[in-house]
Design an enzyme around this catalytic site. Structure first.
Site, mmCIF file in Angstrom:
data_model
loop_
_atom_site.group_PDB
_atom_site.id
_atom_site.type_symbol
_atom_site.label_atom_id
_atom_site.label_comp_id
_atom_site.label_asym_id
_atom_site.label_seq_id
_atom_site.Cartn_x
_atom_site.Cartn_y
_atom_site.Cartn_z
ATOM 1 N N ASP A 119 0.869 -1.168 0.000
ATOM 2 C CA ASP A 119 0.000 0.000 0.000
ATOM 3 C C ASP A 119 0.911 1.224 0.000
ATOM 4 O O ASP A 119 2.133 1.081 -0.059
ATOM 5 C CB ASP A 119 -0.955 -0.006 1.210
ATOM 6 C CG ASP A 119 -0.194 -0.149 2.529
ATOM 7 O OD1 ASP A 119 1.042 0.049 2.539
ATOM 8 O OD2 ASP A 119 -0.837 -0.455 3.540
ATOM 9 N N SER A 153 -0.448 -9.881 -2.259
ATOM 10 C CA SER A 153 -1.633 -9.524 -1.486
ATOM 11 C C SER A 153 -1.902 -10.457 -0.322
ATOM 12 O O SER A 153 -2.778 -10.211 0.482
ATOM 13 C CB SER A 153 -2.866 -9.504 -2.380
ATOM 14 O OG SER A 153 -2.809 -8.384 -3.216
ATOM 15 N N SER A 335 -6.148 -12.439 3.041
ATOM 16 C CA SER A 335 -5.373 -11.565 2.164
ATOM 17 C C SER A 335 -5.258 -10.181 2.812
ATOM 18 O O SER A 335 -5.870 -9.920 3.843
ATOM 19 C CB SER A 335 -6.040 -11.472 0.797
ATOM 20 O OG SER A 335 -7.327 -10.915 0.929
ATOM 21 N N TYR A 336 -4.506 -9.303 2.182
ATOM 22 C CA TYR A 336 -4.170 -8.004 2.790
ATOM 23 C C TYR A 336 -5.443 -7.239 3.170
ATOM 24 O O TYR A 336 -6.287 -6.967 2.336
ATOM 25 C CB TYR A 336 -3.326 -7.186 1.808
ATOM 26 C CG TYR A 336 -2.675 -6.007 2.463
ATOM 27 C CD1 TYR A 336 -1.831 -6.189 3.540
ATOM 28 C CD2 TYR A 336 -2.925 -4.720 2.017
ATOM 29 C CE1 TYR A 336 -1.237 -5.112 4.161
ATOM 30 C CE2 TYR A 336 -2.332 -3.630 2.633
ATOM 31 C CZ TYR A 336 -1.487 -3.840 3.713
ATOM 32 O OH TYR A 336 -0.917 -2.774 4.331
ATOM 33 N N PRO A 337 -5.575 -6.897 4.470
ATOM 34 C CA PRO A 337 -6.862 -6.347 4.926
ATOM 35 C C PRO A 337 -7.047 -4.851 4.741
ATOM 36 O O PRO A 337 -8.015 -4.314 5.247
ATOM 37 C CB PRO A 337 -6.879 -6.722 6.414
ATOM 38 C CG PRO A 337 -5.444 -6.747 6.794
ATOM 39 C CD PRO A 337 -4.664 -7.144 5.579
#
Ligand SMILES: [Zn+2]
Ligand SMILES: [Zn+2]
Ligand SMILES: [Zn+2]
Ligand SMILES: [Zn+2]
Ligand SMILES: [Zn+2]
Length: 837
Positions: A119, A153, A335-337
């Site tokens: 991110d 991810s 997966s990436y929250p």
């Protein structure tokens, strides 16, 4: 062999990723900072045999701050913070020694692969890491690229291996957008916060002005809560009338009919309808229609929805939910929250991820059925292009998740994350959440939690079901935290406004604004609504996004935004009376609070001691407020005066087992000598002749810390002691001695001041009934046995550093000798010369 240096965002991620890439064959060791580990293995990279070195940072390496002098609240006009004050990047957590650690490990490496979270923050950390290590890495060979970025991810074998095979480059623009946001938040937040804190500090006695902060995001978040609150306050309930009729069909129980007008607000009109209907004995069926209605399955899960569900259905705060979700991500369960995406990309392996859940005791059967029947495409959502929707990546069993206290939460969270995911591939009828939950109700692990869930209700909010014709009639609810904001940083803002005491969390996780919160928001509204409305912030967010996309210039956006807020700031300062009028209603003026305690050095009248935090002294005649040391008790110190300004000294005490020292109220806020900082008591005062100062009462260098001096506490008899003026070391000595004084002379061998002790006749340790002895506390053979090292018990946990180390320290050897001159110069002329040149 060349070396590839790889960096993840957290130690646990480095471990998981290294394990996957090395297929479990890496060797690990602790790094020099103790917090991070280094995982090493050999393998192939870009077609050559290399050594891999995987490690991590702990979140941001650097943080932005003003350079030294601009951190002084008293010397800097907050308006200067908008443009004049230079900023610098400092290590975010100096204790971790992160830059040094990265440099040691990266030295001599040939390539770097950045495995930071995907991110904008992660992108920003990429460049923090590169700035630290690039100068120490081997020069690139020819035009070879040596910096790579892995994009992933989730922490699963497939995702991590794919990322390794498709390495890209770090994105400078995304990193810059984070730099811009950090700088805006720092400059705008500090300017407004410092101005308000200082302004209100001196005006109201029962207001803890250290709580008045402004944040470009935090304040609009508070604005939402107060807006809701205002609407509830101004809502006036109104009576209305509804007609209901019952019809009977044979022996069946009666059927209640709903009125097609729903309700009327006029009593007479209602009565008229009742009169018209009252006499009717029969009801005639006029039309029958049959229509199939489908309740839509939910759209794939993103961060905002996860936070909302966790709050409304699981009673978990956003910050807490995010922590758990991140932990699940780190362990490879989801997966990436942090994502805004609600759409599964075409190439997403739905079947593969679903297969992982086939043996789950919760929904294994449903999943198996789905796999054999064939899955439906998930509902179309929005693809923001960052990550896939939050999706479970591997099955979780109770055994695996272990730790009891954590388990319930993980399971709750996982259940809700999986739920919409399973749903997006099929219609909800097949999925009996309540039923499956019930089966777990007797589990020794989470039975209680499940029972609570079942009794409180696990229904999702009635989303998408439109009953159609009913206008809203009930009072609006209080704003609950899940209704606020739209980005993944909401948890932080909500946590902030709770901690600052602007809102409290009521049952049902509703946020209720406090008095202070309400006054602040109303005040901002009155002066400049832009400060509370989310509009200007979202305009700034848009600009920041343009920087991230490379479509806007970093400096221009920064300059433009700061110009706007600088003008807003000046207008705010000029209009502060508007806020003040509201404050006056809720808080009492400082002159009306507190008890007379000590005399002002200027007007010689009594000043009032305001005990409410932050405790202060206020002279209403001079209209001045003086700060005091916090977290302790304050009393008058024998009516003694500071020789510099005639203010009466007060004594600060942290309790019977703690420390105490005198404080001059004036000098505490206005340091008299240039080697003193604001907030120093007489035990740090370098006045060359004052009898309460460090120079008169200091004995020797602290036995534990580098910079502290042990200062004699003349108020401590008969349990005499000296205490370090920096750390919490307390040294007890000469219990029951009649009198203890610090001599002008110092010890020949260790330079500590000698002490003159008058012992009690009956309890004297001296030979031949002698009562007086002068000597060095550290070196004198008579005194050595009468000295005992302790640690002060402090009320504030911040001061407890080193408190775990306990023990007796006495005599020679404990005190580091020969490390420069530990104590301030004893020579008074030299000291005077230093001050008055
Ligand atoms: Zn005064
Ligand atoms: Zn003073
Ligand atoms: Zn002093
Ligand atoms: Zn110390
Ligand atoms: Zn000595």
């Amino acid at each position: 062999m060349r070396t590839v240096f790889m960096v993840a965002e957290k130690p646990s991620l480095a471990q998981s990723i290294a394990k996957i890439l090395s297929k479990g064959s890496c060797s690990s060791r602790k790094g020099l900072n103790g917090a991070c580990s280094v995982h090493e293995y050999t393998g192939s990279f870009m077609g050559q045999n290399v050594r891999f070195k995987m490690t991590s940072v702990c979140g941001h390496v650097m943080s932005l701050d003003f350079i030294g002098k601009y951190n002084n609240w008293d010397k800097v006009d907050p308006a200067e913070l908008f443009s004049k004050a230079p900023t610098e990047k400092k290590e975010a957590n100096p204790k971790l020694n992160m830059v040094k650690f990265l440099q040691v490990e990266a030295k001599g490496c040939d390539y770097v692969v950045l495995w930071l979270d995907c991110d904008k923050e992660g992108e920003n950390i990429c460049f923090e890491v590169l700035d630290a290590i690039q100068p120490l890495m081997n020069m690139s060979y020819g035009n070879d690229c040596t910096v790579y970025r892995a994009k992933f991810s989730s922490i699963t074998d497939t995702d991590i291996c794919n990322a390794m095979n498709r390495l890209g480059e770090p994105n400078r623009n995304e990193a810059l957008s984070v730099d811009a946001r950090q700088e805006l938040d720092l400059r705008i937040g500090c300017a407004f916060t410092r101005f308000q804190t200082k302004y209100f500090q001196g005006k109201y006695g029962n207001l803890d002005s250290s709580l008045i902060s402004f944040g470009p995001c935090q304040t609009p978040t508070l604005g939402f809560c107060v807006e809701r609150h205002d609407k509830i306050q101004s809502f006036k309930p109104e009576a209305y009338w509804v007609i209901q009729a019952k019809v009977f069909k044979g022996k069946d129980s009666p059927l209640t009919l709903d009125w097609d007008r729903v309700r009327v607000f006029d009593r007479d009109v209602g009565q008229m309808f009742v009169n018209m209907a009252k006499t009717a004995k029969e009801a005639k069926v006029e039309s029958v229609s049959k229509k199939e209605k489908a309740k839509q399955r939910p759209i794939a899960l993103n961060t905002v929805e996860m936070l909302r569900v966790a709050s409304s259905a699981l009673g978990m705060g956003p910050q807490h939910t995010m922590q758990i979700a991140e932990r699940l991500y780190t362990q490879g369960y989801i997966s990436y929250p942090r994502t805004e995406t609600t759409h599964y990309p075409e190439n997403f392996d739905l079947k593969g991820t679903l297969k992982q859940q086939a043996n789950s005791s919760f929904w294994g059967e449903t999943v198996k059925a789905l796999l054999s029947e064939g899955i439906n495409r998930p509902k179309k959502g929005v693809d923001v292009g960052d990550h896939p929707p939050i999706t479970p990546m591997r099955a979780a069993s109770e055994n695996e998740l272990g730790i009891f206290t954590f388990t319930c939460l993980i399971l709750k969270c996982l259940g809700y994350i999986s739920y919409p995911r399973t749903e997006t591939t099929h219609y909800p009828e097949n999925f009996d959440l309540k039923g499956t939950l019930k089966q777990q109700a007797n589990s020794s692990f989470w039975g209680e939690t499940v029972k609570a869930l079942l009794s409180e209700g696990i229904n999702r909010p009635k989303k998408g079901v439109d009953v159609g014709d009913h206008p809203p009639i009930t009072p609006m609810r209080a704003a609950s935290e899940n209704e606020l904001g739209t980005d993944a940083s909401i948890p932080v803002h909500i946590n902030n406004i709770c901690q600052r005491n602007y809102v409290t969390v009521e049952s049902g996780r509703k946020l209720k604004p406090t008095n202070l919160g309400i006054v602040l928001v109303h005040g901002y509204y009155k002066i400049d609504a832009d400060l509370v409305l989310p509009t200007i912030r979202s305009a700034v967010e848009k600009q920041l996004n343009l920087i991230a996309l490379g479509k806007a210039n970093f400096h221009q956006v920064l300059q433009h935004t700061l110009d706007i807020f600088k003008r807003k700031f000046h207008y705010f300062v000029d209009s502060i009376a508007g806020m003040d009028e509201l404050m006056e209603v809720s808080f009492s003026p400082i002159a009306a609070t507190g008890k007379p305690l000590s005399r002002c050095g200027k007007c010689h009248r009594f000043m009032k001691y305001i005990q409410a935090k932050p405790s202060r002294l206020h002279c209403s005649h001079c209209d001045e407020t003086y700060s005091l040391p916090q977290n302790g008790a304050i009393k008058l110190y024998k009516e003694l005066k500071c020789p510099l300004d005639e203010f009466e000294l007060v004594l600060w005490t942290s309790g019977s087992r703690g420390k105490s020292y005198p404080v001059c109220p004036y000098c505490f806020s206005n340091p008299p000598f240039r080697d003193m900082k604001k907030g120093m008591g007489c035990n740090e005062c370098t006045h060359p002749s004052c009898q309460h100062s460090l120079n008169s009462l200091g004995i020797g260098q602290c036995v534990e810390c580098e910079t502290g001096v042990l200062v004699f506490d003349p108020t401590s008899g008969p349990k005499w002691r000296m205490a370090c003026n920096k750390c919490n070391v307390v040294v007890h000595f000469f219990e029951h001695a009649h009198k203890v004084q610090v001599s002008q002379d110092s010890c020949d061998s260790c330079e500590a001041s000698l002490v003159i002790v008058d012992f009690n006749k009956t309890r004297s340790p001296l030979p031949d009934g002698e009562t007086q002895h002068t000597g060095c506390v550290f070196c004198d053979p008579v005194f050595q046995d009468l000295v005992e090292l302790k640690h002060a018990t402090m009320r504030h946990p911040m001061h407890r550093a080193g408190g775990a180390r306990r023990g007796r320290g006495r005599g020679r050897g404990r005190r580091p000798v020969g490390r420069g001159n530990p104590k301030k110069p004893k020579d008074k002329m030299a000291a005077l010369a230093a001050y008055f040149v």
